[in-house]
Design an enzyme around this catalytic site. Structure first.
Site, PDB file in Angstrom:
ATOM      1  N   TYR A 122     -13.296  -8.114  33.097  1.00  0.00           N
ATOM      2  CA  TYR A 122     -12.250  -9.121  33.285  1.00  0.00           C
ATOM      3  C   TYR A 122     -11.363  -8.708  34.462  1.00  0.00           C
ATOM      4  O   TYR A 122     -11.106  -9.503  35.378  1.00  0.00           O
ATOM      5  CB  TYR A 122     -11.409  -9.275  32.009  1.00  0.00           C
ATOM      6  CG  TYR A 122     -10.192 -10.143  32.198  1.00  0.00           C
ATOM      7  CD1 TYR A 122     -10.320 -11.517  32.382  1.00  0.00           C
ATOM      8  CD2 TYR A 122      -8.901  -9.600  32.214  1.00  0.00           C
ATOM      9  CE1 TYR A 122      -9.200 -12.323  32.575  1.00  0.00           C
ATOM     10  CE2 TYR A 122      -7.784 -10.395  32.404  1.00  0.00           C
ATOM     11  CZ  TYR A 122      -7.937 -11.752  32.580  1.00  0.00           C
ATOM     12  OH  TYR A 122      -6.838 -12.552  32.775  1.00  0.00           O
ATOM     13  N   ILE A 181     -16.961 -26.381  34.536  1.00  0.00           N
ATOM     14  CA  ILE A 181     -16.975 -26.106  35.984  1.00  0.00           C
ATOM     15  C   ILE A 181     -18.037 -25.085  36.380  1.00  0.00           C
ATOM     16  O   ILE A 181     -18.257 -24.869  37.565  1.00  0.00           O
ATOM     17  CB  ILE A 181     -15.582 -25.667  36.510  1.00  0.00           C
ATOM     18  CG1 ILE A 181     -15.072 -24.418  35.778  1.00  0.00           C
ATOM     19  CG2 ILE A 181     -14.589 -26.818  36.415  1.00  0.00           C
ATOM     20  CD1 ILE A 181     -13.836 -23.800  36.420  1.00  0.00           C
TER      21      ILE A 181
HETATM   22  N1  LIG Z   1      -2.545 -15.835  28.826  1.00  0.00           N
HETATM   23  C1  LIG Z   1      -2.492 -14.687  29.467  1.00  0.00           C
HETATM   24  O1  LIG Z   1      -1.962 -13.694  28.958  1.00  0.00           O
HETATM   25  C2  LIG Z   1      -3.032 -14.586  30.874  1.00  0.00           C
HETATM   26  C3  LIG Z   1      -2.654 -13.488  31.644  1.00  0.00           C
HETATM   27  C4  LIG Z   1      -3.153 -13.360  32.922  1.00  0.00           C
HETATM   28  C5  LIG Z   1      -3.982 -14.326  33.445  1.00  0.00           C
HETATM   29  N2  LIG Z   1      -4.357 -15.380  32.696  1.00  0.00           N
HETATM   30  C6  LIG Z   1      -5.252 -16.379  33.295  1.00  0.00           C
HETATM   31  O2  LIG Z   1      -4.653 -17.636  33.207  1.00  0.00           O
HETATM   32  C7  LIG Z   1      -5.648 -18.649  33.227  1.00  0.00           C
HETATM   33  C8  LIG Z   1      -5.387 -19.632  32.106  1.00  0.00           C
HETATM   34  O3  LIG Z   1      -5.562 -18.986  30.866  1.00  0.00           O
HETATM   35  P1  LIG Z   1      -4.658 -19.253  29.591  1.00  0.00           P
HETATM   36  O4  LIG Z   1      -3.989 -17.993  29.277  1.00  0.00           O
HETATM   37  O5  LIG Z   1      -3.852 -20.486  29.739  1.00  0.00           O
HETATM   38  O6  LIG Z   1      -5.803 -19.384  28.487  1.00  0.00           O
HETATM   39  P2  LIG Z   1      -6.483 -20.625  27.763  1.00  0.00           P
HETATM   40  O7  LIG Z   1      -5.465 -21.358  26.972  1.00  0.00           O
HETATM   41  O8  LIG Z   1      -7.671 -20.052  27.073  1.00  0.00           O
HETATM   42  O9  LIG Z   1      -6.929 -21.556  28.989  1.00  0.00           O
HETATM   43  C9  LIG Z   1      -8.147 -21.446  29.666  1.00  0.00           C
HETATM   44  C10 LIG Z   1      -8.615 -22.844  29.982  1.00  0.00           C
HETATM   45  O10 LIG Z   1      -9.814 -22.780  30.759  1.00  0.00           O
HETATM   46  C11 LIG Z   1     -10.668 -23.814  30.316  1.00  0.00           C
HETATM   47  N3  LIG Z   1     -12.047 -23.428  30.555  1.00  0.00           N
HETATM   48  C12 LIG Z   1     -12.699 -22.344  30.058  1.00  0.00           C
HETATM   49  N4  LIG Z   1     -13.992 -22.348  30.440  1.00  0.00           N
HETATM   50  C13 LIG Z   1     -14.159 -23.475  31.183  1.00  0.00           C
HETATM   51  C14 LIG Z   1     -15.266 -24.054  31.848  1.00  0.00           C
HETATM   52  N5  LIG Z   1     -16.479 -23.467  31.824  1.00  0.00           N
HETATM   53  N6  LIG Z   1     -15.089 -25.219  32.510  1.00  0.00           N
HETATM   54  C15 LIG Z   1     -13.883 -25.833  32.529  1.00  0.00           C
HETATM   55  N7  LIG Z   1     -12.785 -25.311  31.940  1.00  0.00           N
HETATM   56  C16 LIG Z   1     -12.929 -24.154  31.265  1.00  0.00           C
HETATM   57  C17 LIG Z   1     -10.388 -23.941  28.817  1.00  0.00           C
HETATM   58  O11 LIG Z   1     -10.621 -25.263  28.366  1.00  0.00           O
HETATM   59  P3  LIG Z   1     -11.978 -25.694  27.613  1.00  0.00           P
HETATM   60  O12 LIG Z   1     -12.255 -24.634  26.591  1.00  0.00           O
HETATM   61  O13 LIG Z   1     -11.665 -27.025  27.058  1.00  0.00           O
HETATM   62  O14 LIG Z   1     -13.008 -25.742  28.692  1.00  0.00           O
HETATM   63  C18 LIG Z   1      -8.901 -23.642  28.734  1.00  0.00           C
HETATM   64  O15 LIG Z   1      -8.123 -24.826  28.747  1.00  0.00           O
HETATM   65  C19 LIG Z   1      -6.995 -17.907  33.113  1.00  0.00           C
HETATM   66  O16 LIG Z   1      -7.578 -17.794  34.391  1.00  0.00           O
HETATM   67  C20 LIG Z   1      -6.587 -16.529  32.598  1.00  0.00           C
HETATM   68  O17 LIG Z   1      -7.500 -15.520  32.957  1.00  0.00           O
HETATM   69  C21 LIG Z   1      -3.886 -15.535  31.413  1.00  0.00           C
END
Ligand SMILES: NC(=O)c1ccc[n+]([C@@H]2O[C@H](COP(=O)([O-])OP(=O)(O)OC[C@H]3O[C@@H](n4cnc5c(N)ncnc54)[C@H](OP(=O)(O)O)[C@@H]3O)[C@@H](O)[C@H]2O)c1
Length: 254
Positions: A155, A65
């Site tokens: 971040y 994206i």
């Molecule tokens: N887990 C936590 O503790 C936590 C806490 C607060 C907020 N968040 C937020 O929650 C959201 C989801 O994170 P998550 O924790 O579920 O981590 P995650 O498993 O690493 O998921 C992030 C997703 O974003 C996709 N992504 C990354 N770069 C991309 C790109 N350039 N284009 C398209 N897709 C992309 C990745 O898929 P690909 O690598 O296949 O592209 C991955 O599926 C994020 O915004 C994160 O900052 C997470």
């Protein structure tokens, strides 16, 4: 009889970015379970395929994206397929551990391209379609969008930006009937820490430190976050916009 919001069948077309893992996968599945059509977006086709294999209402679009033209192509793909767009979930994002002494321009730029610019371009490209359906945008921030995070200031700053975009778009788009809210999860099980390039031992140490600090005594599950994303996008949630909902086991109270 009044049907609780998350169990009401929905004829919605929904885009979820980052749907190949973690919170995004759980969100795609949660929307599909209530009857929505879901376009699951991410870079890894195989990971998206694993999400889609769990529910036939999920279609996949492998895409980076942050690439030129990609946000418009993502929106077009959903509208071409279902003729409408009701919900955009800006979930894809990344964490970068970068103490001030190690600040690197390219890493700052890459982080903001993913966490701030891409959601902005997706929302902009979605605008006409969301106006037509009086739809909703849900941005995925973080509890660190409004708390300091030593060692990962950029971040936290990128998520603070996303929260301010949320409030501002909510006002900008209110007259169109488009609602804009954000979810701010606390530490949740996902691939995020590994994706940040941290070694396994460091990931485990961070997890144990977080568990010790979270009042409810554990990290969250992606499904616990996804349920609230689905709530915020519910057409019945007609009176909520511009809000940042923190789901973090009480961490914010400490
Ligand atoms: N887990 C936590 O503790 C936590 C806490 C607060 C907020 N968040 C937020 O929650 C959201 C989801 O994170 P998550 O924790 O579920 O981590 P995650 O498993 O690493 O998921 C992030 C997703 O974003 C996709 N992504 C990354 N770069 C991309 C790109 N350039 N284009 C398209 N897709 C992309 C990745 O898929 P690909 O690598 O296949 O592209 C991955 O599926 C994020 O915004 C994160 O900052 C997470």
């Amino acid at each position: 009889m009044t049907i609780p919001p998350t169990t009401r069948p929905r004829d919605q077309a929904v885009i979820v970015t980052g749907a190949g893992s973690g919170i995004g996968r759980a969100t795609a599945l949660a929307f599909a379970r209530v009857g929505a059509h879901v376009l699951a977006v991410g870079r890894r086709a195989a990971a998206l395929g694993e999400t889609a294999a769990q529910n036939p209402r999920i279609a996949v679009l492998p895409a980076d994206i942050t690439a030129d033209g990609s946000p418009q192509a993502v929106i077009d793909a959903a509208v071409d397929r279902w003729g409408r767009l009701d919900v955009l979930v800006n979930n894809a994002g990344a964490t970068t551990v970068m103490p001030l002494a190690d600040t690197d321009a390219q890493r700052v730029s890459d982080l903001f391209a993913l966490n701030v610019t891409a959601p902005s371009l997706l929302a902009s490209a979605a605008l006409a379609h969301l106006r037509a359906t009086r739809g909703a945008i849900v941005n995925v921030s973080s509890t660190y969008g409004h708390r300091p995070l030593p060692g990962a200031a950029h971040y936290a700053a990128s998520k603070a930006a996303l929260e301010q975009l949320t409030r501002t778009w909510a006002l900008e788009l209110a007259a169109d009937g488009i609602r804009v809210n954000a979810l701010a999860p606390g530490p949740t099980e996902s691939q995020a820490l590994t994706a940040a390039g941290l070694p396994d031992a460091a990931v485990e140490q961070i997890k144990q430190d977080e568990i010790a600090r979270i009042p409810l005594g554990r990290r969250g599950d992606p499904e616990e976050v996804a349920a609230w994303i689905v709530h915020l996008a519910d057409p019945a949630a007609t009176w909520i916009t511009g809000q940042i909902l923190t789901i973090d086991g009480g961490l914010e109270l400490t």
